[in-house]
Each structure stands twice: as structure tokens, then as C-alpha cells.
Design a protein around this motif. Structure first.
Motif, PDB file in Angstrom:
ATOM      1  N   LEU A 284      -1.736  -4.959  -5.713  1.00 42.86           N
ATOM      2  CA  LEU A 284      -0.343  -4.793  -5.342  1.00 42.86           C
ATOM      3  C   LEU A 284      -0.280  -3.768  -4.224  1.00 42.86           C
ATOM      4  O   LEU A 284      -1.070  -2.813  -4.209  1.00 42.86           O
ATOM      5  N   THR A 285       0.636  -3.958  -3.298  1.00 42.55           N
ATOM      6  CA  THR A 285       0.829  -3.011  -2.213  1.00 42.55           C
ATOM      7  C   THR A 285       2.249  -2.470  -2.248  1.00 42.55           C
ATOM      8  O   THR A 285       3.216  -3.233  -2.253  1.00 42.55           O
ATOM      9  N   LEU A 286       2.365  -1.160  -2.275  1.00 44.00           N
ATOM     10  CA  LEU A 286       3.651  -0.495  -2.235  1.00 44.00           C
ATOM     11  C   LEU A 286       3.938  -0.008  -0.821  1.00 44.00           C
ATOM     12  O   LEU A 286       3.028   0.387  -0.089  1.00 44.00           O
ATOM     13  N   SER A 287       5.207  -0.027  -0.457  1.00 43.83           N
ATOM     14  CA  SER A 287       5.638   0.464   0.842  1.00 43.83           C
ATOM     15  C   SER A 287       6.641   1.591   0.656  1.00 43.83           C
ATOM     16  O   SER A 287       7.406   1.610  -0.310  1.00 43.83           O
ATOM     17  N   CYS A 288       6.628   2.515   1.590  1.00 45.32           N
ATOM     18  CA  CYS A 288       7.523   3.660   1.579  1.00 45.32           C
ATOM     19  C   CYS A 288       8.040   3.863   2.989  1.00 45.32           C
ATOM     20  O   CYS A 288       7.261   4.126   3.905  1.00 45.32           O
TER      21      CYS A 288
ATOM     22  N   ARG B 178      -0.699   4.817   6.675  1.00 46.06           N
ATOM     23  CA  ARG B 178       0.621   5.007   7.262  1.00 46.06           C
ATOM     24  C   ARG B 178       0.702   4.322   8.610  1.00 46.06           C
ATOM     25  O   ARG B 178      -0.298   4.196   9.328  1.00 46.06           O
ATOM     26  N   ASP B 179       1.897   3.892   8.948  1.00 44.80           N
ATOM     27  CA  ASP B 179       2.198   3.315  10.245  1.00 44.80           C
ATOM     28  C   ASP B 179       3.407   4.073  10.773  1.00 44.80           C
ATOM     29  O   ASP B 179       4.546   3.762  10.436  1.00 44.80           O
ATOM     30  N   ASP B 180       3.151   5.081  11.589  1.00 38.83           N
ATOM     31  CA  ASP B 180       4.230   5.954  12.042  1.00 38.83           C
ATOM     32  C   ASP B 180       5.233   5.229  12.934  1.00 38.83           C
ATOM     33  O   ASP B 180       6.400   5.615  12.991  1.00 38.83           O
ATOM     34  N   ALA B 181       4.792   4.195  13.626  1.00 37.78           N
ATOM     35  CA  ALA B 181       5.714   3.418  14.444  1.00 37.78           C
ATOM     36  C   ALA B 181       6.780   2.743  13.598  1.00 37.78           C
ATOM     37  O   ALA B 181       7.876   2.452  14.079  1.00 37.78           O
ATOM     38  N   LYS B 182       6.463   2.482  12.338  1.00 40.69           N
ATOM     39  CA  LYS B 182       7.394   1.867  11.404  1.00 40.69           C
ATOM     40  C   LYS B 182       7.971   2.858  10.409  1.00 40.69           C
ATOM     41  O   LYS B 182       8.723   2.458   9.515  1.00 40.69           O
ATOM     42  N   ASN B 183       7.636   4.132  10.554  1.00 44.15           N
ATOM     43  CA  ASN B 183       8.063   5.163   9.601  1.00 44.15           C
ATOM     44  C   ASN B 183       7.740   4.756   8.163  1.00 44.15           C
ATOM     45  O   ASN B 183       8.544   4.959   7.248  1.00 44.15           O
ATOM     46  N   THR B 184       6.565   4.208   7.991  1.00 44.11           N
ATOM     47  CA  THR B 184       6.211   3.614   6.715  1.00 44.11           C
ATOM     48  C   THR B 184       4.829   4.055   6.262  1.00 44.11           C
ATOM     49  O   THR B 184       3.897   4.132   7.066  1.00 44.11           O
ATOM     50  N   ALA B 185       4.716   4.328   4.981  1.00 43.86           N
ATOM     51  CA  ALA B 185       3.439   4.563   4.337  1.00 43.86           C
ATOM     52  C   ALA B 185       3.213   3.481   3.294  1.00 43.86           C
ATOM     53  O   ALA B 185       4.163   2.881   2.778  1.00 43.86           O
ATOM     54  N   TYR B 186       1.956   3.248   2.987  1.00 43.54           N
ATOM     55  CA  TYR B 186       1.584   2.187   2.065  1.00 43.54           C
ATOM     56  C   TYR B 186       0.624   2.717   1.019  1.00 43.54           C
ATOM     57  O   TYR B 186      -0.113   3.676   1.250  1.00 43.54           O
ATOM     58  N   LEU B 187       0.642   2.068  -0.112  1.00 41.22           N
ATOM     59  CA  LEU B 187      -0.362   2.294  -1.133  1.00 41.22           C
ATOM     60  C   LEU B 187      -0.891   0.940  -1.567  1.00 41.22           C
ATOM     61  O   LEU B 187      -0.204   0.187  -2.253  1.00 41.22           O
ATOM     62  N   GLN B 188      -2.101   0.634  -1.128  1.00 47.82           N
ATOM     63  CA  GLN B 188      -2.770  -0.585  -1.527  1.00 47.82           C
ATOM     64  C   GLN B 188      -3.515  -0.318  -2.824  1.00 47.82           C
ATOM     65  O   GLN B 188      -4.375   0.562  -2.874  1.00 47.82           O
TER      66      GLN B 188
END
Length: 127
Positions: A18-22, A74-84
Motif C-alpha cells: 500500500l502507498t500512502l500520500s501526504c 518526497r516530491d517537493d514539486a507536488k508538495n507531497t510525501a509518500y510512504l510505500q
């Protein structure tokens, strides 16, 4: 908007992934560390993973029990962090919270260092 917004939780079988997004907006996300915490029913909140800012070399740290199974990014261009999350276990079942650091940008497991917390997303690992 300073409060992170988590998504991606759900029901998954043991051994699954599962992958979570923030996602957070309203400030310079790229300057701050990001962490994922989790809290199971009847248990205290625990840090799962964190990632520092790019200036701090994108350093990461993991809870021992998830190390090798979980990956924070993290993808700073999308202001998003992930947890795979891979090879999930029933004991991974918890509400997962994303937190951003009010004191840029070191990766830390100290919850008091994070000023902005999401509402959480539930991950249930069960057959």
C-alpha cells in the motif's frame, strides 16, 4: 493550508502493499522534514519513518520493525510525501499520520518537533 492531508489507506492482505500520500500547501514544503507516525488502537503513537529536506540531503530514518519493508520519499514539486509499504503485516494495522516539521529540515522521530499533523488514514492489514 498548513495541515497535511493523507490519503491511500485501506484494507490489504498480509504480505500486500500500500502507498500512502501526504500533501501540504501554504508554506515552503521543501524546507521541512516530513514524518509518518502511526497509532494502533490502545497503543501510543510511534514514528514510522522520516525524511529530511533536500538541503539536509534527503536523509531518512525508519522504525526498526518496518526497515526494509517501508520506503519514505518526497516530491517537493507536488508538495507531497509518500510512504510505500511492502510485505505488510497485521501488526502494521494503525491510523497513519503525516507530520511536517515546524523547525526545518532535519529528519527526526521526536513528535514534538512537528507542528502540522494530518487527520490520519487507516491502514488495516488482515486476511
Amino acid at each position: 493550508q498548513l495541515q497535511p492531508v493523507e490519503s491511500g489507506g485501506g484494507l490489504v492482505q498480509p504480505g500486500g502493499s500500500l502507498t500512502l500520500s501526504c500533501t501540504t500547501s501554504g508554506y515552503a514544503f521543501n524546507f521541512y522534514a516530513v514524518a509518518w507516525f502511526r497509532q494502533a488502537p490502545g497503543k501510543e503513537r510511534e514514528a514510522v519513518a522520516c525524511i529530511s529536506s533536500n538541503t539536509n540531503s534527503l536523509a531518512t530514518n525508519y522504525l526498526d520493525s518496518v526497515n526494509g519493508r517501508f520506503t519514505i520519499s518526497r516530491d517537493d514539486a507536488k508538495n507531497t510525501a509518500y510512504l510505500q509499504m511492502n510485505r505488510l503485516k497485521p501488526e502494521d494495522t494503525a491510523d497513519y499520520y503525516c507530520a511536517t516539521d515546524g523547525a526545518p529540515g532535519e529528519c527526526t522521530f521526536l513528535s514534538e518537533e512537528y507542528d502540522h499533523w494530518g487527520q490520519g488514514t487507516l491502514v488495516t492489514v488482515s486476511s
